[in-house]
Motif scaffolding. Structure first.
Motif, PDB file in Angstrom:
ATOM      1  N   UNK A 291       0.833  -1.210   0.000  1.00  0.00           N
ATOM      2  CA  UNK A 291       0.000   0.000   0.000  1.00  0.00           C
ATOM      3  C   UNK A 291       0.866   1.258   0.000  1.00  0.00           C
ATOM      4  N   UNK A 292       1.959   1.228   0.769  1.00  0.00           N
ATOM      5  CA  UNK A 292       2.836   2.403   0.824  1.00  0.00           C
ATOM      6  C   UNK A 292       3.491   2.663  -0.532  1.00  0.00           C
ATOM      7  N   UNK A 293       3.847   1.613  -1.260  1.00  0.00           N
ATOM      8  CA  UNK A 293       4.481   1.790  -2.567  1.00  0.00           C
ATOM      9  C   UNK A 293       3.548   2.455  -3.561  1.00  0.00           C
ATOM     10  N   UNK A 294       2.247   2.276  -3.380  1.00  0.00           N
ATOM     11  CA  UNK A 294       1.276   2.912  -4.275  1.00  0.00           C
ATOM     12  C   UNK A 294       1.086   4.399  -3.947  1.00  0.00           C
ATOM     13  N   UNK A 295       1.426   4.792  -2.730  1.00  0.00           N
ATOM     14  CA  UNK A 295       1.097   6.141  -2.257  1.00  0.00           C
ATOM     15  C   UNK A 295       2.297   7.071  -2.179  1.00  0.00           C
ATOM     16  N   UNK A 296       3.511   6.548  -2.080  1.00  0.00           N
ATOM     17  CA  UNK A 296       4.665   7.431  -1.939  1.00  0.00           C
ATOM     18  C   UNK A 296       5.838   6.912  -2.765  1.00  0.00           C
ATOM     19  N   UNK A 297       6.769   7.807  -3.016  1.00  0.00           N
ATOM     20  CA  UNK A 297       7.961   7.480  -3.798  1.00  0.00           C
ATOM     21  C   UNK A 297       8.957   6.728  -2.925  1.00  0.00           C
ATOM     22  N   UNK A 298       9.950   6.079  -3.545  1.00  0.00           N
ATOM     23  CA  UNK A 298      10.982   5.410  -2.744  1.00  0.00           C
ATOM     24  C   UNK A 298      11.694   6.347  -1.774  1.00  0.00           C
ATOM     25  N   UNK A 299      11.926   7.610  -2.190  1.00  0.00           N
ATOM     26  CA  UNK A 299      12.584   8.571  -1.291  1.00  0.00           C
ATOM     27  C   UNK A 299      11.714   8.869  -0.077  1.00  0.00           C
ATOM     28  N   UNK A 300      10.405   9.033  -0.323  1.00  0.00           N
ATOM     29  CA  UNK A 300       9.494   9.288   0.797  1.00  0.00           C
ATOM     30  C   UNK A 300       9.397   8.061   1.704  1.00  0.00           C
ATOM     31  N   UNK A 301       9.454   6.872   1.106  1.00  0.00           N
ATOM     32  CA  UNK A 301       9.456   5.639   1.900  1.00  0.00           C
ATOM     33  C   UNK A 301      10.665   5.605   2.822  1.00  0.00           C
ATOM     34  N   UNK A 302      11.850   5.887   2.260  1.00  0.00           N
ATOM     35  CA  UNK A 302      13.064   5.863   3.055  1.00  0.00           C
ATOM     36  C   UNK A 302      13.033   6.919   4.162  1.00  0.00           C
ATOM     37  N   UNK A 303      12.509   8.114   3.836  1.00  0.00           N
ATOM     38  CA  UNK A 303      12.425   9.170   4.855  1.00  0.00           C
ATOM     39  C   UNK A 303      11.490   8.765   5.984  1.00  0.00           C
ATOM     40  N   UNK A 304      10.376   8.121   5.636  1.00  0.00           N
ATOM     41  CA  UNK A 304       9.425   7.693   6.675  1.00  0.00           C
ATOM     42  C   UNK A 304      10.025   6.619   7.562  1.00  0.00           C
ATOM     43  N   UNK A 305      10.707   5.647   6.951  1.00  0.00           N
ATOM     44  CA  UNK A 305      11.305   4.564   7.719  1.00  0.00           C
ATOM     45  C   UNK A 305      12.414   5.099   8.632  1.00  0.00           C
ATOM     46  N   UNK A 306      13.120   6.156   8.148  1.00  0.00           N
ATOM     47  CA  UNK A 306      14.194   6.751   8.954  1.00  0.00           C
ATOM     48  C   UNK A 306      13.650   7.647  10.051  1.00  0.00           C
ATOM     49  N   UNK A 307      12.318   7.847  10.089  1.00  0.00           N
ATOM     50  CA  UNK A 307      11.725   8.664  11.139  1.00  0.00           C
ATOM     51  C   UNK A 307      11.728  10.131  10.819  1.00  0.00           C
ATOM     52  N   UNK A 308      11.852  10.500   9.515  1.00  0.00           N
ATOM     53  CA  UNK A 308      11.893  11.915   9.159  1.00  0.00           C
ATOM     54  C   UNK A 308      10.571  12.401   8.591  1.00  0.00           C
ATOM     55  N   UNK A 309       9.634  11.533   8.400  1.00  0.00           N
ATOM     56  CA  UNK A 309       8.319  11.965   7.931  1.00  0.00           C
ATOM     57  C   UNK A 309       8.329  12.295   6.466  1.00  0.00           C
ATOM     58  N   UNK A 310       7.244  13.023   6.053  1.00  0.00           N
ATOM     59  CA  UNK A 310       7.087  13.345   4.635  1.00  0.00           C
ATOM     60  C   UNK A 310       8.006  14.470   4.230  1.00  0.00           C
TER      61      UNK A 310
END
Length: 310
Positions: A291-310
């Motif tokens: 679901x996350x891959x459909x909604x955000x880019x790989x960069x946004x995914x990495x930022x979210x996982x790193x705890x930096x948000x959108x």
């Protein structure tokens, strides 16, 4: 959690600030001086009005020309003060939109408005709130923390429903009649606290973010602020390594996340997926990840996982 590189960037030199129309680096002492100067000017004019009504008739009998000059001067001063506040108030909606979309364009407007004197106390605090929004978008998180902390000390806490009775309600209406507007100032607190939590998380200040989150849970929040709080609460819990708290009531959190804009919704799903991975729940991780891959880019995914948000 690593801080943004912009945190350590040096502040622009004063001559560049003056030429570009940018706001100078925030200084708490200057902030207090501005509030004091505004109050002093406005109270001086108000005192002149009161004195005129008290002794104006006596002066008119002995010195009629001086009485007329005094009246014209007082009326002109009051009109001048009101005009300054009205002009700045008309610019606030535009500043708010620019602070979110184009901080570089918003900053000169905010800088010009902050140089005006005198401003109503409420209006100057609103301008500093817009400046904090601009600094947040610019990644200048140290200033965001300083501005929010300073403005929060000048805004009253929101009244709780349990302690507000008929007497306190009458007092609040009376205060509003005299343009003190405590409810308007109290309404600033949620946004200031939300920005403060976000800036602290960028700093990796989990302890400070925890106490600010506690205050937010005691505020009356609208839907937009509740969605922002859920994002920040999730970021905080992910940052301190508590995936079980992130996944608590996960189905409800997913339903609430669907009310968010696309990027924020994708960020929420990515953070939930990261928590599922840390909690060793592969099925939930795969479902949330898709679901996350459909909604955000790989960069946004990495930022979210790193705890930096959108």
């Amino acid at each position: 959690m690593n801080a943004s590189p912009s945190l350590n960037a040096a502040a622009p030199p004063p001559n560049r600030i003056a030429l570009s129309g940018q706001c100078p680096a925030f200084d708490h002492h200057r902030f207090r001086r501005e509030l004091t100067a505004d109050a002093l000017i406005r109270r001086t004019i108000l005192a002149a009005v009161i004195i005129y009504f008290l002794i104006g008739s006596e002066i008119a009998q002995t010195h009629p020309s001086w009485s007329g000059i005094w009246m014209i001067a007082v009326l002109f001063a009051w009109f001048w003060v009101s005009l300054i506040g009205a002009r700045v108030a008309r610019q606030l909606p535009g500043m708010t939109a620019l602070a979110q979309q184009d901080p570089a364009a918003a900053e000169p407007l905010i800088a010009q408005a902050l140089r005006r004197h005198p401003l109503p106390r409420k209006l100057r605090l609103l301008l500093y709130e817009r400046l904090a929004m601009t600094r947040l978008r610019q990644g200048r998180y140290t200033e965001v923390v300083m501005i929010c902390q300073s403005v929060l000390t000048k805004t009253p806490a929101q009244p709780s429903g349990e302690t507000s009775g008929p007497v306190s309600a009458r007092l609040r209406r009376l205060a509003s009649f005299f343009v003190l507007r405590p409810s308007v100032l109290a309404a600033l607190r949620p946004n200031l606290l939300l920005m403060l939590v976000e800036a602290r998380l960028w700093h990796g200040d989990a302890v400070g973010a925890y106490f600010d989150l506690l205050q937010l849970h005691g505020c009356e929040l609208n839907l937009t602020d509740r969605l922002r709080l859920l994002l920040l609460q999730t970021r905080y819990e992910l940052a301190i390594g508590n995936p079980k708290a992130v996944l608590d009531h996960v189905a409800q959190k997913i339903r609430v996340a669907e009310l968010m804009p696309t990027v924020q919704c994708g960020t929420m799903h990515a953070m939930l997926a990261a928590a599922a991975y840390q909690d060793r729940r592969p099925d939930l991780y795969d479902w949330l990840g898709r679901r996350a891959e459909l909604l955000c880019t790989p960069a946004q995914w990495q930022a979210a996982v790193a705890g930096r948000g959108a």
